[in-house]
Design a protein around this motif. Structure first.
Motif, PDB file in Angstrom:
ATOM      1  N   MET A  88       0.841  -1.191   0.000  1.00  0.00           N
ATOM      2  CA  MET A  88       0.000   0.000   0.000  1.00  0.00           C
ATOM      3  C   MET A  88       0.883   1.250   0.000  1.00  0.00           C
ATOM      4  O   MET A  88       1.967   1.256   0.584  1.00  0.00           O
ATOM      5  CB  MET A  88      -0.891   0.014   1.241  1.00  0.00           C
ATOM      6  CG  MET A  88      -1.960  -1.051   1.263  1.00  0.00           C
ATOM      7  SD  MET A  88      -3.198  -0.835  -0.019  1.00  0.00           S
ATOM      8  CE  MET A  88      -3.943   0.690   0.494  1.00  0.00           C
ATOM      9  N   ARG A  89       0.385   2.280  -0.613  1.00  0.00           N
ATOM     10  CA  ARG A  89       1.105   3.552  -0.602  1.00  0.00           C
ATOM     11  C   ARG A  89       0.833   4.265   0.716  1.00  0.00           C
ATOM     12  O   ARG A  89      -0.186   4.030   1.361  1.00  0.00           O
ATOM     13  CB  ARG A  89       0.666   4.402  -1.784  1.00  0.00           C
ATOM     14  CG  ARG A  89       0.969   3.712  -3.098  1.00  0.00           C
ATOM     15  CD  ARG A  89       0.547   4.550  -4.256  1.00  0.00           C
ATOM     16  NE  ARG A  89       0.608   3.752  -5.484  1.00  0.00           N
ATOM     17  CZ  ARG A  89       0.631   4.279  -6.685  1.00  0.00           C
ATOM     18  NH1 ARG A  89       0.603   5.584  -6.840  1.00  0.00           N
ATOM     19  NH2 ARG A  89       0.683   3.516  -7.731  1.00  0.00           N
ATOM     20  N   ASN A  90       1.747   5.118   1.110  1.00  0.00           N
ATOM     21  CA  ASN A  90       1.634   5.822   2.380  1.00  0.00           C
ATOM     22  C   ASN A  90       0.900   7.142   2.281  1.00  0.00           C
ATOM     23  O   ASN A  90       0.520   7.719   3.297  1.00  0.00           O
ATOM     24  CB  ASN A  90       3.017   6.062   2.979  1.00  0.00           C
ATOM     25  CG  ASN A  90       3.671   4.775   3.386  1.00  0.00           C
ATOM     26  OD1 ASN A  90       3.007   3.871   3.886  1.00  0.00           O
ATOM     27  ND2 ASN A  90       4.963   4.666   3.162  1.00  0.00           N
ATOM     28  N   TYR A  91       0.731   7.662   1.088  1.00  0.00           N
ATOM     29  CA  TYR A  91       0.026   8.923   0.890  1.00  0.00           C
ATOM     30  C   TYR A  91      -0.422   8.985  -0.566  1.00  0.00           C
ATOM     31  O   TYR A  91       0.121   8.280  -1.420  1.00  0.00           O
ATOM     32  CB  TYR A  91       0.907  10.132   1.239  1.00  0.00           C
ATOM     33  CG  TYR A  91       2.229  10.154   0.520  1.00  0.00           C
ATOM     34  CD1 TYR A  91       2.369  10.775  -0.720  1.00  0.00           C
ATOM     35  CD2 TYR A  91       3.354   9.559   1.084  1.00  0.00           C
ATOM     36  CE1 TYR A  91       3.571  10.799  -1.383  1.00  0.00           C
ATOM     37  CE2 TYR A  91       4.575   9.576   0.418  1.00  0.00           C
ATOM     38  CZ  TYR A  91       4.675  10.192  -0.806  1.00  0.00           C
ATOM     39  OH  TYR A  91       5.871  10.210  -1.461  1.00  0.00           O
ATOM     40  N   THR A 151       2.010   7.267  13.040  1.00  0.00           N
ATOM     41  CA  THR A 151       0.690   6.712  13.333  1.00  0.00           C
ATOM     42  C   THR A 151      -0.226   6.855  12.125  1.00  0.00           C
ATOM     43  O   THR A 151      -1.434   6.799  12.261  1.00  0.00           O
ATOM     44  CB  THR A 151       0.058   7.432  14.545  1.00  0.00           C
ATOM     45  OG1 THR A 151      -0.016   8.834  14.249  1.00  0.00           O
ATOM     46  CG2 THR A 151       0.884   7.208  15.801  1.00  0.00           C
ATOM     47  N   PHE A 152       0.366   7.029  10.947  1.00  0.00           N
ATOM     48  CA  PHE A 152      -0.411   7.220   9.722  1.00  0.00           C
ATOM     49  C   PHE A 152      -1.257   5.988   9.449  1.00  0.00           C
ATOM     50  O   PHE A 152      -0.800   4.858   9.585  1.00  0.00           O
ATOM     51  CB  PHE A 152       0.510   7.471   8.533  1.00  0.00           C
ATOM     52  CG  PHE A 152      -0.214   7.525   7.222  1.00  0.00           C
ATOM     53  CD1 PHE A 152      -0.835   8.688   6.809  1.00  0.00           C
ATOM     54  CD2 PHE A 152      -0.294   6.412   6.407  1.00  0.00           C
ATOM     55  CE1 PHE A 152      -1.515   8.740   5.609  1.00  0.00           C
ATOM     56  CE2 PHE A 152      -0.969   6.454   5.205  1.00  0.00           C
ATOM     57  CZ  PHE A 152      -1.570   7.622   4.808  1.00  0.00           C
ATOM     58  N   GLU A 153      -2.519   6.202   9.079  1.00  0.00           N
ATOM     59  CA  GLU A 153      -3.396   5.121   8.657  1.00  0.00           C
ATOM     60  C   GLU A 153      -4.001   5.509   7.326  1.00  0.00           C
ATOM     61  O   GLU A 153      -4.484   6.627   7.156  1.00  0.00           O
ATOM     62  CB  GLU A 153      -4.498   4.886   9.683  1.00  0.00           C
ATOM     63  CG  GLU A 153      -3.987   4.317  10.985  1.00  0.00           C
ATOM     64  CD  GLU A 153      -5.113   4.065  11.980  1.00  0.00           C
ATOM     65  OE1 GLU A 153      -6.258   3.886  11.532  1.00  0.00           O
ATOM     66  OE2 GLU A 153      -4.825   4.075  13.177  1.00  0.00           O
ATOM     67  N   ASP A 154      -3.972   4.570   6.402  1.00  0.00           N
ATOM     68  CA  ASP A 154      -4.542   4.823   5.090  1.00  0.00           C
ATOM     69  C   ASP A 154      -6.057   4.988   5.219  1.00  0.00           C
ATOM     70  O   ASP A 154      -6.676   4.421   6.118  1.00  0.00           O
ATOM     71  CB  ASP A 154      -4.215   3.658   4.158  1.00  0.00           C
ATOM     72  CG  ASP A 154      -4.382   4.033   2.700  1.00  0.00           C
ATOM     73  OD1 ASP A 154      -4.626   5.220   2.415  1.00  0.00           O
ATOM     74  OD2 ASP A 154      -4.266   3.141   1.844  1.00  0.00           O
ATOM     75  N   MET A 155      -6.640   5.766   4.321  1.00  0.00           N
ATOM     76  CA  MET A 155      -8.085   5.961   4.341  1.00  0.00           C
ATOM     77  C   MET A 155      -8.784   4.653   4.024  1.00  0.00           C
ATOM     78  O   MET A 155      -8.356   3.895   3.169  1.00  0.00           O
ATOM     79  CB  MET A 155      -8.491   7.014   3.313  1.00  0.00           C
ATOM     80  CG  MET A 155      -8.106   8.399   3.703  1.00  0.00           C
ATOM     81  SD  MET A 155      -8.581   9.675   2.522  1.00  0.00           S
ATOM     82  CE  MET A 155      -9.932   9.028   1.633  1.00  0.00           C
ATOM     83  N   VAL A 156      -9.860   4.383   4.718  1.00  0.00           N
ATOM     84  CA  VAL A 156     -10.663   3.199   4.455  1.00  0.00           C
ATOM     85  C   VAL A 156     -12.018   3.666   3.965  1.00  0.00           C
ATOM     86  O   VAL A 156     -12.678   4.476   4.603  1.00  0.00           O
ATOM     87  CB  VAL A 156     -10.819   2.354   5.746  1.00  0.00           C
ATOM     88  CG1 VAL A 156     -11.685   1.152   5.467  1.00  0.00           C
ATOM     89  CG2 VAL A 156      -9.467   1.950   6.276  1.00  0.00           C
TER      90      VAL A 156
END
Length: 165
Positions: free
Chosen positions: A70-73, A153-158
Motif C-alpha cells: 500500500m502507498r503511504n500517501y 501513526t499514519f493510517e490509510d483511508m478506508v
C-alpha cells in the motif's frame, strides 16, 4: 518660549539612555522567545556526541517477494518490489523498460508504466516515455526491510460502504 527652562541631555547621556532602552527591549523579546522557544528534539540519526563513533547500522535488505505494498500517501510513486542491483540506467539504456514498457508487460507480467510517464510538460501524449520520466529511480525506490527512522501513526483511508445509501 516653551521648553526654554528644561534641562537638556548631553550626547553621552542620550546614548546611555538609548542603550538602556534597547537592552530592555532585547531582554523583553528574549523572555518572550524563551517561553515560546521550540523544544530540542532528539537526533534522528547519529550520536548526540559528534566526536564519538556510533555503531554502524546493518544495511537494509531488499524485499524481493514481488508483492505490491500500500502507498503511504496519495500520489506516492510505487516502490520497486524486486532487486534492482546492477540495473543499467543511463542515457542510452534503461533496464526497467525491458519489462514495464507497454509492449513487454504481457510477457513479463510487470505492471505497465503509468500513462502520465508518456506526457510531456504541455500534456501532450508521446509515443515513448518522456525524458523527464526516463530515470525511474528519481522517484521510485527499492522496497527494503529498513525500519522507519521516526515513528508514525499514519493510517490509510478506508472507504466505508453504507448499505443504507
Amino acid at each position: 518660549m516653551r521648553g526654554q527652562n528644561q534641562p537638556r541631555l548631553n550626547p553621552l547621556a542620550r546614548s546611555l539612555l538609548g542603550a538602556m532602552l534597547a537592552g530592555s527591549v532585547v531582554l523583553f523579546t528574549g523572555a518572550i522567545y524563551a517561553q515560546n522557544a521550540p523544544q530540542i528534539v532528539p537526533r534522528v540519526t547519529g550520536n548526540a556526541d559528534p566526536m564519538s563513533e556510533p555503531p554502524i547500522p546493518p544495511i537494509s535488505r531488499p524485499i524481493t517477494d514481488d508483492k505490491r505494498v500500500m502507498r503511504n500517501y496519495p500520489e506516492q510513486p510505487p516502490v520497486i518490489p524486486h532487486s534492482i542491483d546492477n540495473y543499467q540506467l543511463t542515457l542510452k539504456a534503461n533496464r526497467c523498460l525491458d519489462c514495464h514498457r507497454r509492449q513487454y508487460t504481457e510477457g513479463s507480467g510487470a505492471p505497465m508504466i503509468s500513462v502520465t510517464h508518456f506526457m510531456d510538460r504541455d500534456g501532450q501524449v508521446l509515443a515513448d516515455v518522456t525524458p523527464r520520466r526516463y530515470f525511474c529511480t528519481a522517484c521510485h525506490v527499492q522496497q527494503t526491510d529498513a525500519k522507519p527512522l521516526v515513528p508514525s501513526t499514519f493510517e490509510d483511508m478506508v472507504l466505508i460502504h453504507d448499505p443504507k445509501q
